[in-house]
Design a protein around this motif. Structure first.
Motif, PDB file in Angstrom:
ATOM      1  N   GLY A 140      81.395  43.005  92.003  1.00  0.00           N
ATOM      2  CA  GLY A 140      82.293  42.531  90.970  1.00  0.00           C
ATOM      3  C   GLY A 140      83.656  43.185  90.964  1.00  0.00           C
ATOM      4  O   GLY A 140      84.513  42.825  90.161  1.00  0.00           O
ATOM      5  N   ASN A 141      83.880  44.140  91.826  1.00  0.00           N
ATOM      6  CA  ASN A 141      85.200  44.772  91.975  1.00  0.00           C
ATOM      7  C   ASN A 141      85.252  45.480  93.329  1.00  0.00           C
ATOM      8  O   ASN A 141      84.349  45.332  94.153  1.00  0.00           O
ATOM      9  N   ASP A 142      86.288  46.268  93.533  1.00  0.00           N
ATOM     10  CA  ASP A 142      86.478  46.955  94.813  1.00  0.00           C
ATOM     11  C   ASP A 142      85.919  48.375  94.820  1.00  0.00           C
ATOM     12  O   ASP A 142      86.394  49.224  95.576  1.00  0.00           O
ATOM     13  N   ALA A 143      84.915  48.638  94.001  1.00  0.00           N
ATOM     14  CA  ALA A 143      84.302  49.974  93.984  1.00  0.00           C
ATOM     15  C   ALA A 143      83.820  50.321  95.388  1.00  0.00           C
ATOM     16  O   ALA A 143      83.176  49.517  96.054  1.00  0.00           O
ATOM     17  N   ALA A 144      84.145  51.513  95.821  1.00  0.00           N
ATOM     18  CA  ALA A 144      83.766  51.944  97.166  1.00  0.00           C
ATOM     19  C   ALA A 144      82.350  52.489  97.183  1.00  0.00           C
ATOM     20  O   ALA A 144      81.887  53.115  96.227  1.00  0.00           O
ATOM     21  N   GLU A 145      81.682  52.228  98.295  1.00  0.00           N
ATOM     22  CA  GLU A 145      80.360  52.789  98.552  1.00  0.00           C
ATOM     23  C   GLU A 145      80.465  53.710  99.757  1.00  0.00           C
ATOM     24  O   GLU A 145      81.196  53.428 100.708  1.00  0.00           O
ATOM     25  N   LEU A 146      79.715  54.792  99.710  1.00  0.00           N
ATOM     26  CA  LEU A 146      79.665  55.756 100.811  1.00  0.00           C
ATOM     27  C   LEU A 146      78.306  55.697 101.482  1.00  0.00           C
ATOM     28  O   LEU A 146      77.297  55.519 100.822  1.00  0.00           O
ATOM     29  N   HIS A 147      78.304  55.867 102.795  1.00  0.00           N
ATOM     30  CA  HIS A 147      77.061  55.819 103.560  1.00  0.00           C
ATOM     31  C   HIS A 147      76.515  57.233 103.728  1.00  0.00           C
ATOM     32  O   HIS A 147      77.218  58.148 104.151  1.00  0.00           O
ATOM     33  N   TYR A 148      75.265  57.400 103.370  1.00  0.00           N
ATOM     34  CA  TYR A 148      74.553  58.679 103.501  1.00  0.00           C
ATOM     35  C   TYR A 148      73.377  58.495 104.448  1.00  0.00           C
ATOM     36  O   TYR A 148      72.799  57.421 104.533  1.00  0.00           O
ATOM     37  N   THR A 149      73.037  59.577 105.134  1.00  0.00           N
ATOM     38  CA  THR A 149      71.903  59.549 106.040  1.00  0.00           C
ATOM     39  C   THR A 149      71.158  60.875 105.959  1.00  0.00           C
ATOM     40  O   THR A 149      71.717  61.894 105.538  1.00  0.00           O
ATOM     41  N   THR A 150      69.898  60.827 106.351  1.00  0.00           N
ATOM     42  CA  THR A 150      69.154  62.084 106.414  1.00  0.00           C
ATOM     43  C   THR A 150      69.712  62.881 107.569  1.00  0.00           C
ATOM     44  O   THR A 150      70.128  62.325 108.581  1.00  0.00           O
ATOM     45  N   SER A 151      69.728  64.188 107.429  1.00  0.00           N
ATOM     46  CA  SER A 151      70.333  65.017 108.481  1.00  0.00           C
ATOM     47  C   SER A 151      69.367  65.277 109.602  1.00  0.00           C
ATOM     48  O   SER A 151      68.243  64.956 109.573  1.00  0.00           O
TER      49      SER A 151
END
Length: 151
Positions: A140-151
């Protein structure tokens, strides 16, 4: 005592209800109010009828569903705990279930401004790998998402 089990089709309505409640509680101020207020239970149930094909788990407390998680092909798409049951340990158990179901290595996307969720994932060993995206159609907007991964 909190228990984790695989979700069944009988759990879909409860999962969808918790899903909407969590979005409204966690994303208010991040996503548009109109978008959150327009979330529809029947529409969400329809989505979950399609999404139940993956590894989906529910957390129960006295046989009452209080949260759920989902992973497909190593990507975690959902880890949500009813706002009234957060900080109960259910989220950690649900996250462990989907990471284990994906063989110990998994990734996920989290809203950049959802600092509480990011802190939770980081405390569980996830790291931001530098990837970032937006999905205005879904969010619904331009909210950014960040990608996370297990180390």
């Amino acid at each position: 005592m909190i228990a984790i089990r695989r979700a069944t089709a009988d759990d879909i309505e409860t999962i969808a209800t918790i899903h909407i409640a969590c979005w409204r509680a966690a994303y208010r101020g991040i996503l548009p109010d109109a978008h959150l207020d327009a979330l529809d239970l029947d529409e969400r149930i329809g989505r979950w009828r399609k999404w139940i094909d993956a590894d989906v788990f529910v957390a129960t407390d006295d046989d009452r569903i209080i949260g759920f998680s989902r992973v497909k092909d190593g990507e975690i798409s959902h880890v949500y705990v009813d706002p009234n049951h957060q900080r109960s340990g259910a989220g950690r158990l649900l996250l462990r279930a989907v990471v284990d179901a994906s063989g110990g290595h998994a990734s996920l996307w989290v809203l950049e401004d959802n600092h509480r969720a990011r802190a939770f994932y980081e405390a569980q060993g996830f790291v931001h790998d530098g990837r970032r995206k937006t999905d205005p159609h879904f969010l619904g907007n331009d909210a950014a998402e960040l990608h996370y991964t297990t180390s």
